[in-house]
Design a protein around this motif. Sequence first.
Motif, mmCIF file in Angstrom:
data_model
loop_
_atom_site.group_PDB
_atom_site.id
_atom_site.type_symbol
_atom_site.label_atom_id
_atom_site.label_comp_id
_atom_site.label_asym_id
_atom_site.label_seq_id
_atom_site.Cartn_x
_atom_site.Cartn_y
_atom_site.Cartn_z
ATOM 1 N N ASN A 224 -4.670 5.506 -5.904
ATOM 2 C CA ASN A 224 -3.701 6.492 -5.380
ATOM 3 C C ASN A 224 -4.051 7.440 -4.458
ATOM 4 O OD1 ASN A 224 -2.044 4.600 -6.977
ATOM 5 N ND2 ASN A 224 -2.164 5.694 -8.798
ATOM 6 N N SER A 225 -5.182 7.765 -4.685
ATOM 7 C CA SER A 225 -5.578 9.032 -3.693
ATOM 8 C C SER A 225 -6.290 8.577 -2.255
ATOM 9 C CB SER A 225 -6.498 9.956 -4.482
ATOM 10 O OG SER A 225 -5.982 10.354 -5.645
ATOM 11 N N LEU A 226 -6.217 7.399 -2.093
ATOM 12 C CA LEU A 226 -6.923 6.821 -0.812
ATOM 13 C C LEU A 226 -6.113 6.190 0.149
ATOM 14 C CD1 LEU A 226 -9.874 4.804 -2.738
ATOM 15 C CD2 LEU A 226 -9.871 7.114 -1.837
ATOM 16 N N ILE A 227 -5.856 6.598 1.114
ATOM 17 C CA ILE A 227 -4.838 6.305 2.135
ATOM 18 C C ILE A 227 -4.673 4.943 2.666
ATOM 19 C CG2 ILE A 227 -6.188 7.034 4.070
ATOM 20 C CD1 ILE A 227 -3.529 8.256 5.421
ATOM 21 N N ASP A 228 -6.036 4.535 2.631
ATOM 22 C CA ASP A 228 -5.992 2.869 3.295
ATOM 23 C C ASP A 228 -5.360 1.962 2.095
ATOM 24 O OD1 ASP A 228 -8.496 3.817 1.689
ATOM 25 O OD2 ASP A 228 -9.032 1.683 1.802
ATOM 26 N N ARG A 229 -5.659 2.486 0.854
ATOM 27 C CA ARG A 229 -5.113 1.606 -0.470
ATOM 28 C C ARG A 229 -3.542 1.710 -0.635
ATOM 29 N NH1 ARG A 229 -6.444 -2.381 -0.347
ATOM 30 N NH2 ARG A 229 -5.569 -2.684 -2.336
ATOM 31 N N VAL A 230 -3.119 2.977 -0.432
ATOM 32 C CA VAL A 230 -1.766 3.499 -0.287
ATOM 33 C C VAL A 230 -1.062 2.984 0.648
ATOM 34 C CG1 VAL A 230 0.154 5.366 -0.380
ATOM 35 C CG2 VAL A 230 -2.154 5.667 -1.600
ATOM 36 N N VAL A 231 -1.440 2.604 1.966
ATOM 37 C CA VAL A 231 -0.802 2.146 3.099
ATOM 38 C C VAL A 231 -0.690 0.579 2.617
ATOM 39 C CG1 VAL A 231 -0.952 1.659 5.526
ATOM 40 C CG2 VAL A 231 -1.320 3.891 4.946
ATOM 41 N N ALA A 232 -1.806 -0.024 1.935
ATOM 42 C CA ALA A 232 -1.880 -1.365 1.885
ATOM 43 C C ALA A 232 -0.769 -1.761 0.656
ATOM 44 C CB ALA A 232 -3.289 -1.980 1.430
ATOM 45 N N THR A 233 -0.962 -0.945 -0.296
ATOM 46 C CA THR A 233 -0.028 -1.371 -1.761
ATOM 47 C C THR A 233 1.167 -0.803 -1.734
ATOM 48 O OG1 THR A 233 -0.984 0.470 -2.947
ATOM 49 C CG2 THR A 233 -2.479 -1.572 -2.978
ATOM 50 N N LYS A 234 1.487 0.226 -0.980
ATOM 51 C CA LYS A 234 2.796 0.930 -0.958
ATOM 52 C C LYS A 234 3.117 1.534 -2.172
ATOM 53 C CE LYS A 234 3.416 -0.692 3.365
ATOM 54 N NZ LYS A 234 2.207 -1.382 3.501
ATOM 55 N N LYS A 235 1.784 1.948 -2.910
ATOM 56 C CA LYS A 235 1.916 2.930 -4.099
ATOM 57 C C LYS A 235 0.836 3.916 -4.084
ATOM 58 C CE LYS A 235 4.010 -0.676 -7.525
ATOM 59 N NZ LYS A 235 3.708 -1.122 -8.733
ATOM 60 N N GLY A 236 1.398 4.987 -4.749
ATOM 61 C CA GLY A 236 0.464 6.239 -4.476
ATOM 62 C C GLY A 236 1.126 7.267 -5.229
ATOM 63 N N ILE A 237 0.342 8.279 -5.395
ATOM 64 C CA ILE A 237 0.655 9.718 -5.840
ATOM 65 C C ILE A 237 1.247 10.529 -5.057
ATOM 66 C CG2 ILE A 237 -1.111 9.741 -7.881
ATOM 67 C CD1 ILE A 237 -2.884 11.415 -6.149
ATOM 68 N N PRO A 238 1.937 11.797 -5.184
ATOM 69 C CA PRO A 238 2.750 12.633 -4.274
ATOM 70 C C PRO A 238 2.012 12.867 -2.926
ATOM 71 C CG PRO A 238 3.066 13.313 -6.661
ATOM 72 C CD PRO A 238 1.962 12.111 -6.697
ATOM 73 N N ILE A 239 0.683 13.275 -3.390
ATOM 74 C CA ILE A 239 -0.101 13.784 -2.224
ATOM 75 C C ILE A 239 -0.103 13.052 -1.012
ATOM 76 C CG2 ILE A 239 -2.409 13.758 -2.928
ATOM 77 C CD1 ILE A 239 -3.085 16.465 -1.754
#
Length: 394
Positions: A224-239
């Motif tokens: 959730n803190s890694l931008i590449d994973r968040v862009v891929a999974t569309k899930k993350g934490i607020p920051i």
Amino acid sequence: NDCVDWFREFRRRLLLDQSVMGRLGELETDQSNGNETWHGLMRDGPDIIDEIGNICLSEDLGSLLRKKCNVVLVGIARFAAYARWRRMNNGDDTSNRLEDGALVISSFYSSAKWLLTALVCNLTPGQLLGPHVDTSTLTSGHHVYSTETAFHHRKKVKVYHELDRLSELVADRLQFGREPKIDGRQSILQVLEGMKLLFEPPADGHMTYNSFAGNFDDYYNPSNSLIDRVVATKKGIPITLAIVYAAVVRRVTDGGLEMDIIGLPGHIVVGVPTNLTGSDPEDRIFVDPFNGGSILSHADCQAIVGRYGIAFHEDMARPLTKREVWQRQIRNLVHCHSMQAMEDDDRGYRHEGSIGALEWRIAVPLKYFLSGWIDRATSLRELCDAPGWCPQFC
């Protein structure tokens, strides 16, 4: 002259490759301070990383030599990422974007975690990658131990391509031309309403490749803190979602709207800069990417802070600097792995090959990305001598 220069370079690289096995043999795995062999391997890292990778790909390699190879590969990858990080932090703050620093952090973390798994568990590449991967095809030009620079470049291309794609979707909805104008409150609100496209679930209730959402169910997952994973999974934490949101808005408006990252106590939102909304706090506009991209007022932010039993004051709504944003990302990663490591320690799972040991070896070096240590590290020797940098000493 070009032919002579090429031959000299070829000979230099050949001699370096031929020296690797002997230098690995000299490398002490139980100490780092004052170890000239270690410093030399880090210095020559970009030139010898392929040769070390080829050695490590050997299935019949002894466990001690394999451990040394993995140790050196992790060190080289992290040193390259750290050098990029120093250049970014020492340069003009306006020359780097939020997503640039987030990508450096992700590259440092991801490349080292992969190699640390092999190091702690003493795995061969075949064991680590699984039976579906033919390691005999992983040659020096494209094997899994590619240079950190190439690793970072591939990650960067994928993330930027997706951010560009998302911005085009929003711009199409808004029917923006080539030169969109942000000339008042109404045009700002129009953009923010258009950005809700990134959070809209489809009619059948299934997430699409455009639907971002806060990861409420697995909040403390490091991904959730890694931008590449968040862009891929569309899930993350607020920051991380805030960084993605700001990056897309900038692209949609062709740089006309640069959103601020606002670090409210316990929660991150994004805000429209005060130079576009006026000096009156009540006129400020905020967005919560973790909760569907909802548009917030100043009073809404006060309510968020109030839920934590904290009295609101205006300094809480000040924009974070880029470095502060990146530091928060790092602290989130350290916290995730430290929690897991401590849980394993409490259960008595701590041993050389345990997940807890791996968690600590990921968490500790990340702490040295924080600003207090950066200001004191000015040379390769200081970097290599620092506690936590070389993974076997974490």
